[in-house]
Design a protein around this motif. Structure first.
Motif, PDB file in Angstrom:
ATOM      1  N   TRP A  73       0.852  -1.189   0.000  1.00 31.34           N
ATOM      2  CA  TRP A  73       0.000   0.000   0.000  1.00 31.34           C
ATOM      3  C   TRP A  73       0.890   1.242   0.000  1.00 31.34           C
ATOM      4  O   TRP A  73       1.920   1.267   0.668  1.00 31.34           O
ATOM      5  N   PHE A  74       0.454   2.289  -0.694  1.00 31.67           N
ATOM      6  CA  PHE A  74       1.122   3.578  -0.525  1.00 31.67           C
ATOM      7  C   PHE A  74       0.475   4.303   0.643  1.00 31.67           C
ATOM      8  O   PHE A  74      -0.744   4.483   0.675  1.00 31.67           O
ATOM      9  N   SER A  75       1.291   4.733   1.616  1.00 30.88           N
ATOM     10  CA  SER A  75       0.799   5.453   2.792  1.00 30.88           C
ATOM     11  C   SER A  75       1.062   6.942   2.621  1.00 30.88           C
ATOM     12  O   SER A  75       2.224   7.363   2.596  1.00 30.88           O
ATOM     13  N   PRO A  76       0.018   7.783   2.495  1.00 31.37           N
ATOM     14  CA  PRO A  76       0.219   9.229   2.382  1.00 31.37           C
ATOM     15  C   PRO A  76       0.924   9.830   3.598  1.00 31.37           C
ATOM     16  O   PRO A  76       1.716  10.750   3.463  1.00 31.37           O
ATOM     17  N   SER A  77       0.651   9.304   4.791  1.00 28.04           N
ATOM     18  CA  SER A  77       1.267   9.872   5.989  1.00 28.04           C
ATOM     19  C   SER A  77       2.742   9.519   6.091  1.00 28.04           C
ATOM     20  O   SER A  77       3.566  10.327   6.526  1.00 28.04           O
ATOM     21  N   GLN A  78       3.102   8.310   5.679  1.00 32.17           N
ATOM     22  CA  GLN A  78       4.498   7.876   5.740  1.00 32.17           C
ATOM     23  C   GLN A  78       5.264   8.177   4.454  1.00 32.17           C
ATOM     24  O   GLN A  78       6.492   8.051   4.426  1.00 32.17           O
ATOM     25  N   GLN A  79       4.525   8.515   3.386  1.00 31.25           N
ATOM     26  CA  GLN A  79       5.147   8.777   2.088  1.00 31.25           C
ATOM     27  C   GLN A  79       5.995   7.600   1.638  1.00 31.25           C
ATOM     28  O   GLN A  79       7.132   7.754   1.172  1.00 31.25           O
ATOM     29  N   ALA A  80       5.455   6.405   1.809  1.00 31.74           N
ATOM     30  CA  ALA A  80       6.219   5.197   1.528  1.00 31.74           C
ATOM     31  C   ALA A  80       5.271   4.043   1.198  1.00 31.74           C
ATOM     32  O   ALA A  80       4.065   4.103   1.476  1.00 31.74           O
ATOM     33  N   CYS A  81       5.821   2.997   0.610  1.00 34.91           N
ATOM     34  CA  CYS A  81       5.086   1.765   0.379  1.00 34.91           C
ATOM     35  C   CYS A  81       5.166   0.915   1.647  1.00 34.91           C
ATOM     36  O   CYS A  81       6.263   0.678   2.163  1.00 34.91           O
ATOM     37  N   PRO A 111      -2.910 -13.138 -18.706  1.00 39.63           N
ATOM     38  CA  PRO A 111      -2.934 -11.910 -19.516  1.00 39.63           C
ATOM     39  C   PRO A 111      -4.314 -11.293 -19.685  1.00 39.63           C
ATOM     40  O   PRO A 111      -4.422 -10.098 -19.981  1.00 39.63           O
ATOM     41  N   GLN A 112      -5.384 -12.067 -19.484  1.00 41.68           N
ATOM     42  CA  GLN A 112      -6.733 -11.534 -19.671  1.00 41.68           C
ATOM     43  C   GLN A 112      -7.353 -11.002 -18.382  1.00 41.68           C
ATOM     44  O   GLN A 112      -8.490 -10.542 -18.391  1.00 41.68           O
ATOM     45  N   TRP A 113      -6.592 -11.050 -17.280  1.00 41.01           N
ATOM     46  CA  TRP A 113      -7.117 -10.595 -15.998  1.00 41.01           C
ATOM     47  C   TRP A 113      -6.445  -9.293 -15.580  1.00 41.01           C
ATOM     48  O   TRP A 113      -5.350  -8.967 -16.029  1.00 41.01           O
ATOM     49  N   ALA A 114      -7.107  -8.582 -14.688  1.00 38.66           N
ATOM     50  CA  ALA A 114      -6.513  -7.386 -14.070  1.00 38.66           C
ATOM     51  C   ALA A 114      -6.875  -7.390 -12.590  1.00 38.66           C
ATOM     52  O   ALA A 114      -8.036  -7.616 -12.225  1.00 38.66           O
ATOM     53  N   TYR A 115      -5.878  -7.145 -11.754  1.00 38.88           N
ATOM     54  CA  TYR A 115      -6.060  -7.079 -10.304  1.00 38.88           C
ATOM     55  C   TYR A 115      -6.028  -5.613  -9.885  1.00 38.88           C
ATOM     56  O   TYR A 115      -5.155  -4.846 -10.317  1.00 38.88           O
ATOM     57  N   TYR A 116      -6.976  -5.201  -9.049  1.00 37.91           N
ATOM     58  CA  TYR A 116      -7.045  -3.840  -8.524  1.00 37.91           C
ATOM     59  C   TYR A 116      -6.942  -3.894  -7.005  1.00 37.91           C
ATOM     60  O   TYR A 116      -7.682  -4.636  -6.359  1.00 37.91           O
ATOM     61  N   GLN A 117      -6.063  -3.071  -6.433  1.00 41.61           N
ATOM     62  CA  GLN A 117      -5.975  -3.009  -4.973  1.00 41.61           C
ATOM     63  C   GLN A 117      -6.399  -1.628  -4.500  1.00 41.61           C
ATOM     64  O   GLN A 117      -5.997  -0.611  -5.050  1.00 41.61           O
ATOM     65  N   ARG A 118      -7.174  -1.624  -3.445  1.00 46.38           N
ATOM     66  CA  ARG A 118      -7.726  -0.384  -2.885  1.00 46.38           C
ATOM     67  C   ARG A 118      -6.605   0.507  -2.348  1.00 46.38           C
ATOM     68  O   ARG A 118      -5.611   0.033  -1.791  1.00 46.38           O
ATOM     69  N   ASN A 119      -6.758   1.823  -2.526  1.00 51.96           N
ATOM     70  CA  ASN A 119      -5.798   2.780  -1.959  1.00 51.96           C
ATOM     71  C   ASN A 119      -5.874   2.788  -0.438  1.00 51.96           C
ATOM     72  O   ASN A 119      -6.907   2.471   0.158  1.00 51.96           O
ATOM     73  N   CYS A 120      -4.776   3.195   0.180  1.00 51.77           N
ATOM     74  CA  CYS A 120      -4.750   3.420   1.613  1.00 51.77           C
ATOM     75  C   CYS A 120      -4.964   4.912   1.881  1.00 51.77           C
ATOM     76  O   CYS A 120      -4.354   5.755   1.214  1.00 51.77           O
ATOM     77  N   ALA A 121      -5.816   5.233   2.840  1.00 52.51           N
ATOM     78  CA  ALA A 121      -6.156   6.629   3.079  1.00 52.51           C
ATOM     79  C   ALA A 121      -5.188   7.328   4.021  1.00 52.51           C
ATOM     80  O   ALA A 121      -5.129   8.560   4.063  1.00 52.51           O
ATOM     81  N   ALA A 122      -4.415   6.573   4.825  1.00 50.38           N
ATOM     82  CA  ALA A 122      -3.582   7.199   5.856  1.00 50.38           C
ATOM     83  C   ALA A 122      -2.111   6.823   5.726  1.00 50.38           C
ATOM     84  O   ALA A 122      -1.680   6.198   4.846  1.00 50.38           O
TER      85      ALA A 122
END
Length: 240
Positions: A147-155, A229-240
């Protein structure tokens, strides 16, 4: 709502916002350039939002983003006086999931520190300078499952509060953890179904199926981490 107040000492910013050209805001920004992304004109992006407030001037909006070290990009609306700051860069409206919404008079600008950051355009992993980030489908993102963390500015590996947007990873899927399956849907409709406890979704391009999950790619056994190749995975953003 009154329009923005235009001050003489921000004449260069005035020129930037009206004409959509990079310019130097030397009074407030230390001779750094704001980069206008014209593809986002008349659109509002809700991803990685730090604030979305009314402000008395364009100068105040620019200053707030520069002074907040988390802020990498900003949007201004010359008609409503709205100012929004974002914790990432952006590359293209086609890489926003779900899509950005229509918002007349809105403009989006990148700060210099947005370069090579999460959300910026890329052609190789070397363009992405955040630790454990990769060039994913032309955009710098965290490696799949992080996850990308906006508060930590890091993965990061943990996220306590989910955000509204998603990150798309083409060619990946999770096998055997389906919470619900929705059929006869196009891929553009699929991300809009990921709400509440949904942490990830998959789109099956062969059968036009949208699959909702409450787990992420790194939270399942390696035998359940699929590639197709015919699939796509989506991961929800992290808010904090």
């Amino acid at each position: 709502m009154a329009a923005f107040i235009w001050h003489k000492f921000v004449a260069v910013i005035y020129s930037l916002l009206l004409h959509g050209r990079p310019c130097c805001c030397s009074v407030m920004c230390g001779n750094a350039q704001l980069v206008h992304l014209p593809d986002f004109d008349h659109l509002f992006v809700n991803e990685h939002l730090l604030w979305n407030d009314q402000m008395e001037s364009v100068a105040a909006c620019v200053s707030r983003c520069f002074l907040d070290t988390r802020c990498r990009s900003m949007q201004v609306d010359r008609n409503s006086s709205r100012c929004s700051g974002h914790a990432t860069a952006f590359a293209s409206p086609s890489k926003i999931y779900p899509p950005a919404i229509v918002s007349q008079h809105s403009r989006l600008y990148l700060l210099p520190r947005a370069a090579h950051f999460i959300g910026s355009a890329c052609t190789s992993d070397g363009d992405c300078h955040v630790a454990t980030s990769v060039c994913n489908d032309g955009v710098c993102t965290c490696q799949i499952g992080l996850w990308f963390s906006p508060s930590q500015q890091a993965c990061v590996t943990e996220c306590s509060t989910l955000g509204s947007g998603l990150v798309r990873y083409p060619g990946y899927a999770i096998w055997g953890h389906d919470v619900s399956v929705h059929t006869s849907l196009g891929e553009t409709s699929c991300p809009q179904l990921c709400r509440d406890t949904c942490q990830s979704i998959e789109f099956d391009g062969e059968r036009n199926r949208c699959i909702i999950n409450t787990v992420t790619y790194l939270r399942v056994n390696s035998t359940d981490q699929g590639q197709h190749p015919q699939w796509a995975y989506y991961q929800r953003n992290c808010a904090a």
